[in-house]
Design a protein around this motif. Structure first.
Motif, PDB file in Angstrom:
ATOM      1  N   LYS A   1       0.837  -1.193   0.000  1.00  0.00           N
ATOM      2  CA  LYS A   1       0.000   0.000   0.000  1.00  0.00           C
ATOM      3  C   LYS A   1       0.874   1.247   0.000  1.00  0.00           C
TER       4      LYS A   1
ATOM      5  N   ASN B   1      -6.774  13.646   0.232  1.00  0.00           N
ATOM      6  CA  ASN B   1      -7.928  13.306  -0.611  1.00  0.00           C
ATOM      7  C   ASN B   1      -7.499  12.928  -2.027  1.00  0.00           C
TER       8      ASN B   1
ATOM      9  N   LYS C   1      -4.869   9.493  -1.568  1.00  0.00           N
ATOM     10  CA  LYS C   1      -5.541   8.357  -0.924  1.00  0.00           C
ATOM     11  C   LYS C   1      -4.539   7.360  -0.342  1.00  0.00           C
TER      12      LYS C   1
ATOM     13  N   SER D   1      -2.747   4.866   2.497  1.00  0.00           N
ATOM     14  CA  SER D   1      -3.227   3.992   3.572  1.00  0.00           C
ATOM     15  C   SER D   1      -2.559   4.293   4.900  1.00  0.00           C
TER      16      SER D   1
ATOM     17  N   LYS E   1     -10.399  13.187   9.754  1.00  0.00           N
ATOM     18  CA  LYS E   1     -10.057  12.722   8.409  1.00  0.00           C
ATOM     19  C   LYS E   1      -9.613  11.260   8.411  1.00  0.00           C
TER      20      LYS E   1
ATOM     21  N   LYS F   1     -11.571   8.137   6.541  1.00  0.00           N
ATOM     22  CA  LYS F   1     -10.958   7.418   5.429  1.00  0.00           C
ATOM     23  C   LYS F   1     -10.310   6.094   5.836  1.00  0.00           C
TER      24      LYS F   1
ATOM     25  N   ILE G   1      -7.579   5.605   7.618  1.00  0.00           N
ATOM     26  CA  ILE G   1      -6.145   5.750   7.388  1.00  0.00           C
ATOM     27  C   ILE G   1      -5.421   5.598   8.724  1.00  0.00           C
TER      28      ILE G   1
END
Length: 455
Positions: free
Chosen positions: A114, A158, A161, A163, A198, A202, A204
């Protein structure tokens, strides 16, 4: 639309709708800064965007934990990095925070195929790149960004993207919504809050690097540690090659877990055998030291307690302690004077723990007392003896928690002789470890035991 704002104290975070020269909470002068409140207009319209769910409807992903490639690091995190987890790591300048996080981010990218994003407000891209190449980082999927604006960082998140994210550091990141300098309390709180929203949205995994104050705590408001999921301290002396990674808060595992690393020319390496750090290779005839077993989180560690007693011909003796609270040392000396009639008031006494590990619990009291007596009597202790027990002010040797866990680890490490509280042993059932365990109830019983444990 009319702009809405309030004023937030730059020192304590107190908010008010009107500006004032003096904060009503912390009494600081000229500390209020204006904050814009119009950024969440969509939520203030009254539209419902979320709804409650039952526990049975929540999807628990079996693969939500990501191993970091370091077993010591995974131990501290509670098994690995969790998706949507927000981790705060702090440490002194030069201890190796950036080196550690760079290696961890590279391992995550390589092991899980990733993308990871390293965001730095302190270093240029060339500086980050040189360190990454020196550490042997894989060039693919290792993205770097030199930016201090939170809004720009969120735009890049954004767009890219990723990980995994590393933000180095939280004190250099600023939000355009707050009219205060980078590193201020309001800026640190706002940046952490927006970043937390955030990464949760997402899924993350995010590391935040934080500066520390001269007292050793992470700089910024205490709410910073409340908002994150895990708080980790990276400890170590720059003159010492060993580093300790310690968790003080963890929503995904036990606290006070430690991971042990060694700083080398090629970066940080895990220490597989902690015995080589915390126990010195002492000659048989040396005295003033004993071994104990302490729990760091869920991990038993064998620690050497060292004592040195020297005659002082100039009045009251000095008390110097490293690794053990000096007040604890003074208390043990008072117990020795009261119940063993050994007066050390005119002696200089130096206490140390092997490897420089700091112990805040009282489970090493008996070991500390034995080390002091060993130095005082100039008699050496058998090196295969482990001393376990807390001592009360009445001289009683009290039980310590999780004795069975310690005994199983000591058996695994090859130790067979144990000295501990009799009450502790009585609380253990179904223990068949083939260990030679001696017990003690009160300090006044120590003299017959000394003949058995001292050479």
């Amino acid at each position: 639309m009319k702009s809405k704002s309030n004023f937030v104290c730059n020192n304590c975070g107190h908010a008010t709708i009107k500006w004032s020269g003096k904060c009503n909470e912390c009494n600081s002068w000229n500390a209020y800064v204006e904050k814009n409140l119009n950024k969440n207009s969509s939520r203030s319209s009254g539209a419902i965007t979320v709804s409650a769910k039952e526990l049975i409807d929540i999807n628990f992903d079996k693969n939500e934990y990501h191993t970091t490639g370091f077993k010591e690091f995974d131990r501290v995190l509670g098994g690995g990095m969790i998706e949507g987890g927000l981790y705060l790591i702090g440490g002194e300048p030069g201890v190796g925070k950036s080196t550690l996080i760079t290696l961890v981010l590279n391992n995550l990218n390589v092991l899980h195929k990733k993308r990871g994003l390293y965001i730095s407000g302190e270093e240029s891209l060339s500086q980050i790149g040189r360190r990454a190449l020196r550490l042997g980082v894989e060039k693919k999927n290792f993205l770097m960004l030199n930016e201090t604006s939170l809004q720009t960082i969120i735009e890049q998140i954004n767009l890219i993207k990723p990980s995994f994210i590393v933000l180095d550091s939280i004190q250099t990141t600023i939000s355009d919504e707050i009219a205060s300098p980078a590193g201020s309390i309001s800026q640190v709180r706002e940046v952490t809050h927006e970043l937390m929203n955030k990464v949760k949205e997402k899924n993350i995994s995010c590391f935040i690097v934080g500066h520390i104050t001269k007292e050793g705590s992470i700089a910024g408001p205490k709410i910073l540690e409340h908002m994150v999921d895990t708080v980790i301290y990276f400890e170590g002396d720059q003159s010492n090659q060993y580093r300790l990674l310690r968790s003080v808060k963890n929503r995904f595992g036990s606290t006070n877990e430690i991971g042990i690393f060694k700083m080398s020319e090629k970066g940080l390496r895990e220490v597989v055998n902690p015995l080589s750090i915390f126990i010195n290779k002492t000659k048989k005839n040396s005295y003033g030291n004993s071994l104990s077993c302490v729990l760091q989180g869920l991990r038993p560690l064998v620690i050497e307690v060292q004592a040195l007693i020297v005659d002082n011909q100039y009045g009251n003796g000095k008390r110097v302690s490293q690794g053990i609270d000096n007040n604890r040392v003074v208390m043990i000396l008072a117990i020795i004077k009261k119940y063993l009639n050994i007066d050390l008031i005119t002696s200089d006494i130096y206490i140390n723990t092997g490897g420089g590990l700091k112990i805040v619990s009282s489970e090493m009291d008996l070991s500390l007392l034995i080390s002091i007596l060993s130095s005082y009597k100039c008699k050496s202790l058998y090196r295969d003896y482990i001393i376990l027990g807390e001592i009360s002010l009445t001289g009683e040797v009290k039980p310590i928690p999780n004795l069975e866990t310690r005994l199983r680890e000591l058996k695994h490490l090859g130790f067979k002789n144990i000295l501990t509280s009799k009450v502790s042993l009585e609380e253990i059932t179904n223990l068949s470890l083939d260990l030679n365990i001696k017990t003690i109830d009160h300090i006044t019983e120590i003299n017959p035991i000394i003949d058995k444990v001292f050479q």
